[in-house]
Design an enzyme around this catalytic site. Structure first.
Site, PDB file in Angstrom:
ATOM      1  N   VAL A 290       5.513  -0.772   2.222  1.00 14.29           N
ATOM      2  CA  VAL A 290       4.497  -0.882   3.266  1.00 14.29           C
ATOM      3  C   VAL A 290       3.412  -1.831   2.757  1.00 14.29           C
ATOM      4  O   VAL A 290       2.902  -1.659   1.651  1.00 14.29           O
ATOM      5  CB  VAL A 290       3.877   0.489   3.595  1.00 14.29           C
ATOM      6  CG1 VAL A 290       2.944   0.366   4.785  1.00 14.29           C
ATOM      7  CG2 VAL A 290       4.956   1.516   3.872  1.00 14.29           C
TER       8      VAL A 290
ATOM      9  N   ILE B 187       0.829  -1.209   0.000  1.00  9.46           N
ATOM     10  CA  ILE B 187       0.000   0.000   0.000  1.00  9.46           C
ATOM     11  C   ILE B 187       0.860   1.254   0.000  1.00  9.46           C
ATOM     12  O   ILE B 187       0.347   2.364  -0.017  1.00  9.46           O
ATOM     13  CB  ILE B 187      -0.962   0.030   1.207  1.00  9.46           C
ATOM     14  CG1 ILE B 187      -0.205  -0.255   2.508  1.00  9.46           C
ATOM     15  CG2 ILE B 187      -2.095  -0.950   1.022  1.00  9.46           C
ATOM     16  CD1 ILE B 187      -1.036  -0.018   3.751  1.00  9.46           C
ATOM     17  N   GLY B 188       2.146   1.077   0.023  1.00 11.22           N
ATOM     18  CA  GLY B 188       2.998   2.263  -0.013  1.00 11.22           C
ATOM     19  C   GLY B 188       4.436   1.866  -0.240  1.00 11.22           C
ATOM     20  O   GLY B 188       4.850   0.746   0.067  1.00 11.22           O
TER      21      GLY B 188
ATOM     22  N   LYS C 179       5.563  -2.258   7.699  1.00 10.93           N
ATOM     23  CA  LYS C 179       6.604  -1.521   7.004  1.00 10.93           C
ATOM     24  C   LYS C 179       7.897  -2.313   7.106  1.00 10.93           C
ATOM     25  O   LYS C 179       8.425  -2.502   8.192  1.00 10.93           O
ATOM     26  CB  LYS C 179       6.756  -0.192   7.725  1.00 10.93           C
ATOM     27  CG  LYS C 179       7.292   0.898   6.890  1.00 10.93           C
ATOM     28  CD  LYS C 179       7.101   2.170   7.668  1.00 10.93           C
ATOM     29  CE  LYS C 179       7.266   3.369   6.794  1.00 10.93           C
ATOM     30  NZ  LYS C 179       7.018   4.591   7.536  1.00 10.93           N
TER      31      LYS C 179
ATOM     32  N   ASP D 102       9.868  15.489   7.394  1.00  9.86           N
ATOM     33  CA  ASP D 102       9.275  15.192   6.093  1.00  9.86           C
ATOM     34  C   ASP D 102       7.761  15.379   6.173  1.00  9.86           C
ATOM     35  O   ASP D 102       6.990  14.473   5.890  1.00  9.86           O
ATOM     36  CB  ASP D 102       9.650  13.771   5.660  1.00  9.86           C
ATOM     37  CG  ASP D 102       9.500  13.591   4.148  1.00  9.86           C
ATOM     38  OD1 ASP D 102       9.245  14.596   3.453  1.00  9.86           O
ATOM     39  OD2 ASP D 102       9.622  12.454   3.672  1.00  9.86           O
TER      40      ASP D 102
ATOM     41  N   GLY E 268       8.294   3.564   0.297  1.00  5.75           N
ATOM     42  CA  GLY E 268       9.025   4.718   0.826  1.00  5.75           C
ATOM     43  C   GLY E 268      10.512   4.460   0.810  1.00  5.75           C
ATOM     44  O   GLY E 268      10.970   3.383   0.399  1.00  5.75           O
ATOM     45  N   GLY E 269      11.251   5.438   1.234  1.00  5.34           N
ATOM     46  CA  GLY E 269      12.694   5.302   1.281  1.00  5.34           C
ATOM     47  C   GLY E 269      13.123   4.165   2.180  1.00  5.34           C
ATOM     48  O   GLY E 269      14.124   3.483   1.955  1.00  5.34           O
ATOM     49  N   PHE E 270      12.327   3.937   3.174  1.00  2.46           N
ATOM     50  CA  PHE E 270      12.636   2.924   4.166  1.00  2.46           C
ATOM     51  C   PHE E 270      12.391   1.524   3.610  1.00  2.46           C
ATOM     52  O   PHE E 270      13.067   0.573   3.957  1.00  2.46           O
ATOM     53  CB  PHE E 270      11.724   3.199   5.371  1.00  2.46           C
ATOM     54  CG  PHE E 270      11.931   2.305   6.545  1.00  2.46           C
ATOM     55  CD1 PHE E 270      12.968   2.546   7.421  1.00  2.46           C
ATOM     56  CD2 PHE E 270      11.065   1.249   6.797  1.00  2.46           C
ATOM     57  CE1 PHE E 270      13.155   1.738   8.537  1.00  2.46           C
ATOM     58  CE2 PHE E 270      11.248   0.438   7.909  1.00  2.46           C
ATOM     59  CZ  PHE E 270      12.294   0.681   8.774  1.00  2.46           C
ATOM     60  N   GLY E 271      11.421   1.413   2.736  1.00  2.00           N
ATOM     61  CA  GLY E 271      11.057   0.103   2.191  1.00  2.00           C
ATOM     62  C   GLY E 271       9.603   0.118   1.804  1.00  2.00           C
ATOM     63  O   GLY E 271       8.995   1.176   1.672  1.00  2.00           O
TER      64      GLY E 271
END
Ligand SMILES: *[C@@H]1O[C@H](CO)[C@@H](O)[C@H](O)[C@H]1NC(C)=O
Ligand SMILES: *[C@@H]1O[C@H](CO)[C@@H](O)[C@H](O)[C@H]1NC(C)=O
Ligand SMILES: *[C@@H]1O[C@H](CO)[C@@H](O)[C@H](O)[C@H]1NC(C)=O
Ligand SMILES: *[C@@H]1O[C@H](CO)[C@@H](O)[C@H](O)[C@H]1NC(C)=O
Length: 838
Positions: free
Chosen positions: A505, A497-498, A519, A615, A500-503
């Site tokens: 989701v 569903i998402g 996440k 952010d 991001g820079g982190f990985g």
């Protein structure tokens, strides 16, 4: 009077040698509230202290529902015969007579009641801003459990709150709230490594985890004026052969000016553990379990009662294998005398705990004649973290924090403190002595309005009626990788569903139906596992209605996975443009902005250090099923401005939202978030992206473009067409002013989030008044045609200053608005009054 008599008596009886009065501690705590919860009569405790009965304590207690339970069994102390059970939230509010550190001692004894199995009770406890216990559960521990805290109170009301977990209940057997002498905790200590001066000890709250009397007997509150329990060290010694006990008469102990018997009684300084065989010259080592997520304060007590002459004993002190005190020379420190107590406060950073805490004393490497090393006493205290929490994420309920509870069964028997003097029970109407401390600052808006939401579990219990949530006792829940694989169809791309820079989701389902956002960090993520753990600790303490809550984590096989509550309505942005979702009304947008502002304000001010989101943007403001806004992705981007470990000069953030000053100077402050939030406000109003490269050049950047229109006073030309007609021009004006202030070129000119919030609240008030008026008019005169209503500013009505600042999450209301800032805009409040009173 009583105090001195009792203590002198004891001293004379136990040691025939005459004794200097300086060995006798006397201290009368100004605040001394002792409650035997659930008791119908005062318990006859061995030390004769006066515990209040349930009835006598009822004035402090507020709860909708409480139950007294009792057992008839042989218990270590009569205070355990009764308990109070709280099926619902309960608070005890105490009015303190003086600020400063207080003991808060909580006694638990999980008796079996017919109706309530106290061993299964799961609950959280907080005191004002401090989270003390989170989802605490006694489990099968059948011994009394004492949780002892040292909290620096800068607020005259101490509110002890018990919050049962959903479908569970809380309980308590006895409560102590007692003033601590100011001299007990000073601001300065020593930090490691390198060994350095440390200041700021008084900024922390503490939980006493271990208090050890080396080489000596158990000392109960009978023998300690401050009601402390000291336990023998034998169980913590690594190699018993390498250690030997020594003791002397308490009468030999000579307290210097700098150390009083309140720091530790002579019974602590008159016994010690030394090297077992001085010839063999090996270290004496003690090992303790600690919660690796917290920093600890170690107070080490020394007193040379073994040397025959001065300058004979020199030794080293090691903490976790490294030199903490080199060549300690007690006789010089004691002014060329022996048997002089000395103590040292050492702050051990959590980063130094890989395998618990190891304290060692050992000989110098060089040959200095007689080789020996000693330790008389040791206190190990957990320090509250930047979120004012002492509730351990990873602390298993037993095993870890056993230093006071398990070993000290006897200890809890004696509560002797000859405080004697009976207290005027009902008369708590004392003047609070103000001190030049910062409690007034604490008294301010931020700390009142946005407290930590300790134990907000609405998410966890949702959907799963059964109590199968299997929470670990700490904050947050530990998931196995298998759990999460199952929850996310093995991280199937269909449930992403998402990104991001982190990985990625993923949408997951746990506990037979609870949806969560999972996440999962990229393996290449820069974040180390240790850092990840600290992060969880931090994040799980940050609980607020307007922050997306962390539910748990998984760190199996080097995985770094965070599990958050799922926000079914997704990012705010999707409701503004690009997704063809039904447009939000102006009021809804205002409410969302207000929610997000609250979340940010809490991040900035609700914790001691303050956290910068870094952010802020409309995709990081998520909406739950009721369109309540929650700020997401905080903390991962980073914490404090001064956070040394995270000074990455690389500017982070998203284009279009980036604070130009930060970009230029690389200096991050919370005002950078304020800037970004200003862009969010414009996005809400204009319903277009912060950056749209497809547009003509002057329109690409929303902030620049919208502010041009604002300066021309023609902002209405560029607002979302859906708002035209339904937006109150006054409300829009106020809102645009807030945005403009946020977007000030220089950080110092931007308002703090608290002020932004205030403006937004005002804009909402105006909109609501406008809508109410519209409605009225439609009702009363449908035929009269739509005349443009305008705000009627009533003449000033008196402001009710006595309004308490109410529930932080209850939006708006004049009281709260008043609390928000020192705005002297009295007329404005008058408006509020009239608007609300309509
Ligand atoms: C009590 O708990 C311990 C550790 O959690 C466990 O080893 C033990 O079997 C339990 N005892 C009972 C009677 O449940
Ligand atoms: C503590 O005090 C009690 C009574 O005053 C006394 O009998 C006992 O010996 C003391 N214990 C220690 C360790 O000094
Ligand atoms: C004592 O322990 C320290 C640190 O663990 C070590 O460096 C030192 O060599 C030890 N000393 C002796 C005599 O074993
Ligand atoms: C422990 O170390 C971390 C990282 O270096 C730092 O942020 C924190 O303030 C330290 N804690 C104390 C009590 O100094």
């Amino acid at each position: 009077m009583t105090i001195l008599l009792v203590l002198f008596l004891y001293v004379f009886v136990s040691c025939p040698v005459s004794v200097s009065a300086s060995n006798v501690a006397s201290f009368t705590p100004e605040d001394n509230i002792l409650i035997d919860c659930g008791a119908n009569s005062r318990p006859q405790v061995p030390d004769g202290r006066a515990f209040k009965t349930d009835q006598e304590a009822s004035e402090y207690l507020k709860t909708k529902n409480d139950v007294q339970v009792s057992v008839s069994a042989i218990v270590p102390s009569p205070i355990y015969l009764n308990a109070k059970v709280f099926p619902e939230e309960a608070t005890y509010s105490f009015t303190l007579k003086r600020p400063g550190y207080h003991w808060v001692r909580l006694h638990f004894f999980a008796m079996k009641d017919k109706q309530y199995d106290l061993q299964q009770a799961t609950f959280s406890v907080s005191v004002n801003r401090y989270a003390l216990l989170h989802n605490f559960k006694i489990n099968n521990n059948s011994k009394p459990v004492l949780k002892e805290y040292l909290l620096n109170m800068n607020d005259p009301t101490l509110t002890l709150k018990f919050e049962p977990m959903k479908n569970s209940f809380a309980f308590i057997n006895a409560i102590e709230v007692v003033s601590v002498p100011d001299s007990l905790i000073t601001d300065e200590g020593t930090s490691l490594f390198p060994v350095n001066k440390f200041s700021g000890l008084t900024k922390h709250g503490y939980q006493v985890i271990y208090r050890i009397n080396m080489g000596g007997p158990l000392i109960t509150s009978t023998n300690d004026t401050l009601g402390r329990t000291w336990i023998p060290d034998a169980d913590y010694l690594e190699e018993k052969n390498s250690a030997k006990e020594v003791s002397t008469s308490v009468s030999f102990i000579r307290y210097p000016m700098t150390v009083t018997p309140l720091i530790a009684p002579a019974t602590v300084y008159s016994t010690l553990t030394e090297m077992g065989d001085a010839g063999k010259a090996s270290n004496v080592s003690w090992k303790f379990n600690v919660d690796r997520a917290f920093d600890y304060l170690l107070r080490m007590h020394f007193c040379d009662i073994v040397s025959k002459s001065v300058n004979e004993l020199y030794f080293n002190v090691y903490i976790n294998g490294r030199m903490a005190i080199s060549k300690l020379d007690l006789s010089t420190l004691g002014g060329s005398r022996l048997a002089v107590p000395y103590y040292k406060d050492i702050v051990v950073n959590s980063s130094l705990f890989s395998d618990g805490l190891k304290v060692q004393v050992g000989p110098l490497n060089e040959d200095t004649g007689k080789r020996n090393a000693i330790l008389n006493g040791l206190e190990v205290m957990k320090m509250s973290n930047s979120a004012d929490s002492l509730a351990g994420e990873f602390a298993a309920e037993d095993g870890r924090e056993s230093g006071l509870s398990h070993k000290g069964v006897m200890a809890v028997v004696g509560f002797a403190m000859a405080f004697g003097a009976s207290l005027g029970l009902g008369a708590m109407m004392y003047k609070w002595k103000k001190r030049p401390q910062d409690w007034q600052k604490r008294n301010s808006f931020s700390s009142w309005l946005l407290p930590l939401h300790v134990g907000d579990h609405s998410v966890l219990s949702k959907g799963s009626g059964s109590q199968k949530t299997n929470l670990c006792t700490g904050l947050g829940r530990h998931f196995t990788l298998a759990d999460l694989q199952e929850a996310t169809k093995n991280f199937d791309s269909s449930v992403i569903i998402g990104v991001g820079g982190f990985g990625n989701v993923y949408l997951g389902t746990i506990d037979e139906g609870t949806q969560v956002a999972v996440k999962r960090a990229n393996p290449q993520s820069e974040q180390g596992i240790a850092e990840f753990n600290t992060e969880i600790q931090m994040l799980s303490k940050l609980r607020h209605r307007h922050l997306v809550s962390l539910i748990g984590y998984c760190d199996e096989n080097d995985e770094m996975i965070l599990v958050y509550e799922y926000m079914s309505n997704g990012p705010f942005r999707d409701h503004l443009y690009g997704k063809n979702l039904p447009p939000l009304s102006w009021k809804q947008r205002l409410q969302i902005c207000i929610g997000a502002a609250r979340g940010l304000h809490y991040l900035h001010t609700g914790t001691t250090q303050g956290i910068i989101h870094r952010d802020v943007k409309t995709t990081n403001i998520l909406l739950d099923d009721a369109f309540v806004a929650k700020v997401a992705d905080f903390g991962l981007s980073k914490d404090t401005p001064m956070g040394q470990t995270h000074v990455s000069t690389a500017v982070k953030g998203s284009f279009g939202y980036l604070d130009p000053e930060y970009f230029r100077t690389q200096q991050l402050t919370e005002k950078s978030d304020v800037y970004s939030f200003g862009v969010v406000l414009l996005e809400s109003l204009c319903a277009r992206p912060a950056i749209n490269p497809q547009l003509p050049r002057e329109q690409v950047n929303l902030a620049d473009w919208a502010m041009q229109w604002k300066r021309k006073d023609l902002l209405e030309k560029v607002i979302d067409p859906h708002l035209v007609g339904s937006i109150n021009p006054e409300s829009m004006k106020k809102f645009a002013e807030a945005a403009e202030k946020c977007l000030a070129e220089s950080g110092v000119d931007r308002p703090p989030m608290g002020d932004v919030l205030w403006h937004l609240e005002y804009a909402l008030q105006l909109q609501e008044a406008f809508e109410g008026k519209l409605e009225d008019e439609t009702k009363s005169s449908d035929a009269s045609g739509a005349s443009q209503p305008s705000i009627v500013v009533a003449s000033a009505t008196p402001i009710n200053n006595n309004h308490p600042v109410s529930n932080p999450d209850d939006s708006r209301g004049p009281a709260e608005v008043q609390a928000i800032g020192d705005h002297s805009e009295t007329a404005m409040f008058a408006q509020f009054q009239s608007l609300n009173g309509r």
